[in-house]
Design a protein around this motif. Structure first.
Motif, PDB file in Angstrom:
ATOM      1  N   ARG A  14      74.973  23.191   4.585  1.00 53.62           N
ATOM      2  CA  ARG A  14      73.705  22.493   4.844  1.00 53.62           C
ATOM      3  C   ARG A  14      73.517  22.286   6.341  1.00 53.62           C
ATOM      4  NH1 ARG A  14      74.066  17.459   0.574  1.00 53.62           N
ATOM      5  NH2 ARG A  14      74.225  18.649  -1.355  1.00 53.62           N
ATOM      6  N   ASP A  15      72.286  22.016   6.752  1.00 54.45           N
ATOM      7  CA  ASP A  15      71.970  21.954   8.184  1.00 54.45           C
ATOM      8  C   ASP A  15      71.831  20.543   8.749  1.00 54.45           C
ATOM      9  OD1 ASP A  15      71.924  24.667   8.140  1.00 54.45           O
ATOM     10  OD2 ASP A  15      69.737  24.831   7.986  1.00 54.45           O
ATOM     11  N   MET A  16      71.307  19.639   7.952  1.00 55.94           N
ATOM     12  CA  MET A  16      70.895  18.352   8.532  1.00 55.94           C
ATOM     13  C   MET A  16      72.062  17.386   8.763  1.00 55.94           C
ATOM     14  SD  MET A  16      67.428  17.106   6.789  1.00 55.94           S
ATOM     15  CE  MET A  16      65.905  17.437   7.578  1.00 55.94           C
ATOM     16  N   VAL A  17      71.895  16.589   9.819  1.00 56.13           N
ATOM     17  CA  VAL A  17      72.894  15.563  10.141  1.00 56.13           C
ATOM     18  C   VAL A  17      72.156  14.251  10.389  1.00 56.13           C
ATOM     19  CG1 VAL A  17      74.475  14.819  11.936  1.00 56.13           C
ATOM     20  CG2 VAL A  17      74.558  17.154  11.129  1.00 56.13           C
ATOM     21  N   VAL A  18      72.676  13.184   9.837  1.00 56.64           N
ATOM     22  CA  VAL A  18      72.105  11.855  10.080  1.00 56.64           C
ATOM     23  C   VAL A  18      72.949  11.151  11.123  1.00 56.64           C
ATOM     24  CG1 VAL A  18      71.687   9.561   9.082  1.00 56.64           C
ATOM     25  CG2 VAL A  18      71.172  11.618   7.739  1.00 56.64           C
ATOM     26  N   LYS A  19      72.269  10.586  12.135  1.00 58.54           N
ATOM     27  CA  LYS A  19      72.963   9.702  13.084  1.00 58.54           C
ATOM     28  C   LYS A  19      72.139   8.428  13.249  1.00 58.54           C
ATOM     29  CE  LYS A  19      72.867   9.532  17.395  1.00 58.54           C
ATOM     30  NZ  LYS A  19      72.045   8.904  18.452  1.00 58.54           N
ATOM     31  N   PHE A  20      72.708   7.442  13.929  1.00 54.60           N
ATOM     32  CA  PHE A  20      72.013   6.172  14.064  1.00 54.60           C
ATOM     33  C   PHE A  20      71.624   5.915  15.513  1.00 54.60           C
ATOM     34  CE2 PHE A  20      74.436   5.949  10.195  1.00 54.60           C
ATOM     35  CZ  PHE A  20      73.421   5.609   9.305  1.00 54.60           C
ATOM     36  N   ALA A  21      70.426   5.391  15.675  1.00 61.28           N
ATOM     37  CA  ALA A  21      69.921   5.072  17.006  1.00 61.28           C
ATOM     38  C   ALA A  21      70.895   4.130  17.706  1.00 61.28           C
ATOM     39  CB  ALA A  21      68.553   4.413  16.891  1.00 61.28           C
ATOM     40  N   GLY A  22      71.223   4.469  18.935  1.00 58.66           N
ATOM     41  CA  GLY A  22      72.121   3.627  19.725  1.00 58.66           C
ATOM     42  C   GLY A  22      73.583   3.988  19.570  1.00 58.66           C
ATOM     43  N   CYS A  23      73.918   4.777  18.551  1.00 61.47           N
ATOM     44  CA  CYS A  23      75.301   5.269  18.441  1.00 61.47           C
ATOM     45  C   CYS A  23      75.440   6.478  19.352  1.00 61.47           C
ATOM     46  CB  CYS A  23      75.633   5.678  17.002  1.00 61.47           C
ATOM     47  SG  CYS A  23      76.032   4.290  15.922  1.00 61.47           S
ATOM     48  N   TYR A  24      76.481   6.458  20.177  1.00 61.36           N
ATOM     49  CA  TYR A  24      76.740   7.565  21.087  1.00 61.36           C
ATOM     50  C   TYR A  24      77.949   8.327  20.577  1.00 61.36           C
ATOM     51  CZ  TYR A  24      78.011  10.012  25.423  1.00 61.36           C
ATOM     52  OH  TYR A  24      78.329  10.963  26.357  1.00 61.36           O
ATOM     53  N   HIS A  25      77.799   9.634  20.507  1.00 58.22           N
ATOM     54  CA  HIS A  25      78.910  10.464  20.029  1.00 58.22           C
ATOM     55  C   HIS A  25      79.283  11.513  21.063  1.00 58.22           C
ATOM     56  CE1 HIS A  25      78.448   8.603  16.088  1.00 58.22           C
ATOM     57  NE2 HIS A  25      77.150   8.853  16.167  1.00 58.22           N
ATOM     58  N   GLY A  26      79.105  11.176  22.354  1.00 58.47           N
ATOM     59  CA  GLY A  26      79.331  12.168  23.388  1.00 58.47           C
ATOM     60  C   GLY A  26      78.050  12.945  23.619  1.00 58.47           C
ATOM     61  N   HIS A  27      78.094  13.886  24.563  1.00 57.18           N
ATOM     62  CA  HIS A  27      76.845  14.569  24.946  1.00 57.18           C
ATOM     63  C   HIS A  27      76.663  15.877  24.168  1.00 57.18           C
ATOM     64  CE1 HIS A  27      78.898  17.321  27.875  1.00 57.18           C
ATOM     65  NE2 HIS A  27      79.780  16.346  27.818  1.00 57.18           N
ATOM     66  N   VAL A  28      76.884  15.808  22.872  1.00 59.03           N
ATOM     67  CA  VAL A  28      76.635  16.940  21.968  1.00 59.03           C
ATOM     68  C   VAL A  28      75.121  17.121  21.838  1.00 59.03           C
ATOM     69  CG1 VAL A  28      76.941  17.764  19.605  1.00 59.03           C
ATOM     70  CG2 VAL A  28      78.720  16.364  20.683  1.00 59.03           C
ATOM     71  N   ASP A  29      74.620  18.317  22.064  1.00 58.27           N
ATOM     72  CA  ASP A  29      73.168  18.529  22.044  1.00 58.27           C
ATOM     73  C   ASP A  29      72.512  17.927  20.808  1.00 58.27           C
ATOM     74  OD1 ASP A  29      73.271  19.814  24.438  1.00 58.27           O
ATOM     75  OD2 ASP A  29      72.702  21.800  23.683  1.00 58.27           O
ATOM     76  N   ALA A  30      73.052  18.263  19.635  1.00 56.63           N
ATOM     77  CA  ALA A  30      72.389  17.855  18.388  1.00 56.63           C
ATOM     78  C   ALA A  30      72.412  16.342  18.202  1.00 56.63           C
ATOM     79  CB  ALA A  30      73.076  18.527  17.197  1.00 56.63           C
ATOM     80  N   VAL A  70      72.541  -9.466  16.479  1.00 59.98           N
ATOM     81  CA  VAL A  70      71.967  -8.181  16.906  1.00 59.98           C
ATOM     82  C   VAL A  70      72.475  -7.124  15.934  1.00 59.98           C
ATOM     83  CG1 VAL A  70      71.850  -6.497  18.780  1.00 59.98           C
ATOM     84  CG2 VAL A  70      71.930  -8.939  19.315  1.00 59.98           C
ATOM     85  N   PRO A  71      71.613  -6.678  14.997  1.00 60.55           N
ATOM     86  CA  PRO A  71      72.100  -5.739  13.986  1.00 60.55           C
ATOM     87  C   PRO A  71      71.861  -4.274  14.314  1.00 60.55           C
ATOM     88  CG  PRO A  71      69.958  -6.586  13.332  1.00 60.55           C
ATOM     89  CD  PRO A  71      70.270  -7.181  14.687  1.00 60.55           C
ATOM     90  N   ASP A  72      71.003  -4.014  15.317  1.00 65.94           N
ATOM     91  CA  ASP A  72      70.587  -2.622  15.535  1.00 65.94           C
ATOM     92  C   ASP A  72      70.142  -2.417  16.980  1.00 65.94           C
ATOM     93  OD1 ASP A  72      68.115  -3.852  15.709  1.00 65.94           O
ATOM     94  OD2 ASP A  72      67.573  -3.365  13.652  1.00 65.94           O
ATOM     95  N   TYR A  73      69.806  -1.158  17.279  1.00 63.99           N
ATOM     96  CA  TYR A  73      69.456  -0.805  18.644  1.00 63.99           C
ATOM     97  C   TYR A  73      68.151  -1.467  19.098  1.00 63.99           C
ATOM     98  CZ  TYR A  73      68.448   1.910  22.791  1.00 63.99           C
ATOM     99  OH  TYR A  73      68.158   2.271  24.081  1.00 63.99           O
TER     100      TYR A  73
END
Ligand code: PLP
Length: 442
Positions: free
Chosen positions: A133-149, A370-373
């Motif tokens: 599958r193609d799609m990936v879910v991430k969360f606003a304000g979470c940083y996972h490094g400078h991976v383009d996607a 503060v629960p979110d970005y």
């Protein structure tokens, strides 16, 4: 505090390096002023090129759990380096480091890489390769490094297809990234309702630490990570927990040590490299077996499992005893109480949040959590900047951004703690002045 040599170094650095730094937050843009150039570090202290001694509350953004220049780590590093610095062939120490990770975290197999960015980039490829599958879910304000996607702009609480967050990342690259609001279960349910059969993975920081510290919220006895793991499994997607920042730091077993949620795949970095470039992605054997050379998902690295980095990581994990975590827990608790008391005495609105021993201070008004970005982004960065500089003037080096955690180490002793605590009232008053100027201009 004299910083003439740092300023001169910054001038020179800017001529040869974009912005004078090799990672943007180091440039002090978020707090103003000129960054300190560091000459050396020992225990809980950084020493800048002007000779100032600064209590370090960054700890290299996480890795230096034991403090700087720990003799046990230095000995391991020196010994390893004396035997040659890179072979491009397997070593026993790599096996030991993988085993040390497996002993602490709920994973069965580990692949070593060189940075957290490489770990999250590779784990996404693996998740997509496994699920088809193609799609990936991430969360606003979470940083996972400078991976383009994963450099995608924040969406709203509903599933929005992400826009690229930086020039150079194409719309096509992020077209398969869904950005949702952290701790927002309705948004996640909606995304799965709409795209459930296209989502390869949900990736989240195990506890958010890159928008200030925001722990996964517990609702009706179920934590956000457990909720994510379940909804992923219900839809044939993989749950990926990014413990690059939290792993082996916020507890001996990271966020897993707090909520016990077993992800399908995980990423690690920082502490497990002991201050050297080492990171990892890991998970169940049946999933990790999809990686080359066993499976078809390609991933490789000239310096992966580098013997010096591996020795530093192994020594750090060996030396990170329960006593180390107990000490950091205790001083973290003390510091949180002292920060709260100083800011309250100066009348500065704020919220302090923690995940294990990692905490941050949000200069927000009108909320007690503060629960979110979106909520984190409501904080006054000017107030933080005033607080930051007042601390720095008194020899305490906080993260030069309001959106970062405060990192402590086993080396933060009574002397270092006393220095921090005694600087707080002055900094709180500076923050109060900045706050009232802001309110006056509103
Ligand atoms: C949660 C998380 N994931 C990934 C990364 C990227 O790690 P690196 O800077 O080693 O590429 C970071 C870095 O801060 C991080 O905090």
């Amino acid at each position: 505090m004299d910083d003439r040599l740092s300023r001169a170094a910054f001038e020179r650095a800017r001529t040869v390096t974009p912005g004078g730094v090799n990672s943007p937050v180091r440039a002090f843009l978020a707090v103003g002023g000129s960054p300190r150039f560091i000459a050396r570090a020992h225990g809980p202290y950084l020493y800048d090129v002007d000779g100032n001694e600064l209590v370090d509350l960054i700890c290299s953004w996480g890795p230096m759990l034991l403090g700087h220049a720990h003799p046990g780590v230095l000995e391991a590093v020196n010994q390893a380096a004396a035997h040659g610095t890179s072979y491009g062939a397997p070593t026993l120490a790599e096996v030991d480091l993988a085993a040390a990770i497996i002993e602490r975290a709920p994973v069965e197999q580990v692949r070593l890489v060189n940075s957290g960015t490489e770990a999250t980039m590779s784990v996404l490829r693996l998740a997509r390769g496994i699920t088809g599958r193609d799609m990936v879910v991430k969360f606003a304000g979470c940083y996972h490094g400078h991976v383009d996607a994963l450099l995608a702009a924040a969406g709203s609480g509903v599933a929005t297809l992400a826009l690229p967050g930086t020039p150079g990342v194409t719309a096509a690259t992020t077209a398969d990234t869904l950005v949702l609001s952290y701790n927002d279960r309705a948004g996640v349910r909606e995304a799965f309702a709409r795209y459930g059969d296209r989502i390869a993975a949900v990736i989240t920081e195990a506890a958010a630490g890159n928008m200030g510290v925001i722990p996964p919220a517990v609702e009706d006895g179920i934590g956000f990570n457990a909720f994510l793991a379940q909804i992923c499994h219900d839809h044939g997607a993989l749950f990926v927990s990014d413990e690059v920042m939290t792993g082996f730091r916020i507890t001996r077993a990271g966020q897993y040590g707090i909520d016990g949620v077993v992800p399908d795949l995980m990423t690690f970095g920082k502490v497990m490299g002991g201050g050297f470039p080492a990171a990892a992605f890991a998970g169940r054997t049946d999933l990790m077996q999809h990686l080359a050379p066993v499976g078809g998902v390609y991933q490789a690295g000239t310096l992966s499992g580098n013997p010096v980095a591996t020795a530093a990581g192994l020594a750090t994990l060996d030396l990170a005893t329960p006593q180390v975590y107990a000490h950091i827990d205790r001083i973290s608790q003390t510091l949180r109480a002292e920060v709260t008391a100083a800011l309250a005495a100066a009348g500065v609105p704020h919220v302090v949040q923690a995940a294990g021993n990692l905490f941050s201070v949000f200069f927000v008004s009108g909320v007690d959590r503060v629960p979110d970005y979106a909520t984190a982004a409501g904080q006054s960065t000017q107030t933080y900047a005033a607080f930051f500089h007042a601390m720095l003037d008194q020899g305490v080096y906080l993260p030069p951004s309001a959106y970062e955690g405060w990192f402590l180490s086993a080396a933060h002793d009574d002397g270092a703690m006393e220095r921090i605590v005694s600087a707080l009232p002055t900094a709180a008053r500076a923050a109060a002045r900045a706050q009232s100027v802001l309110e006056g201009t509103r």
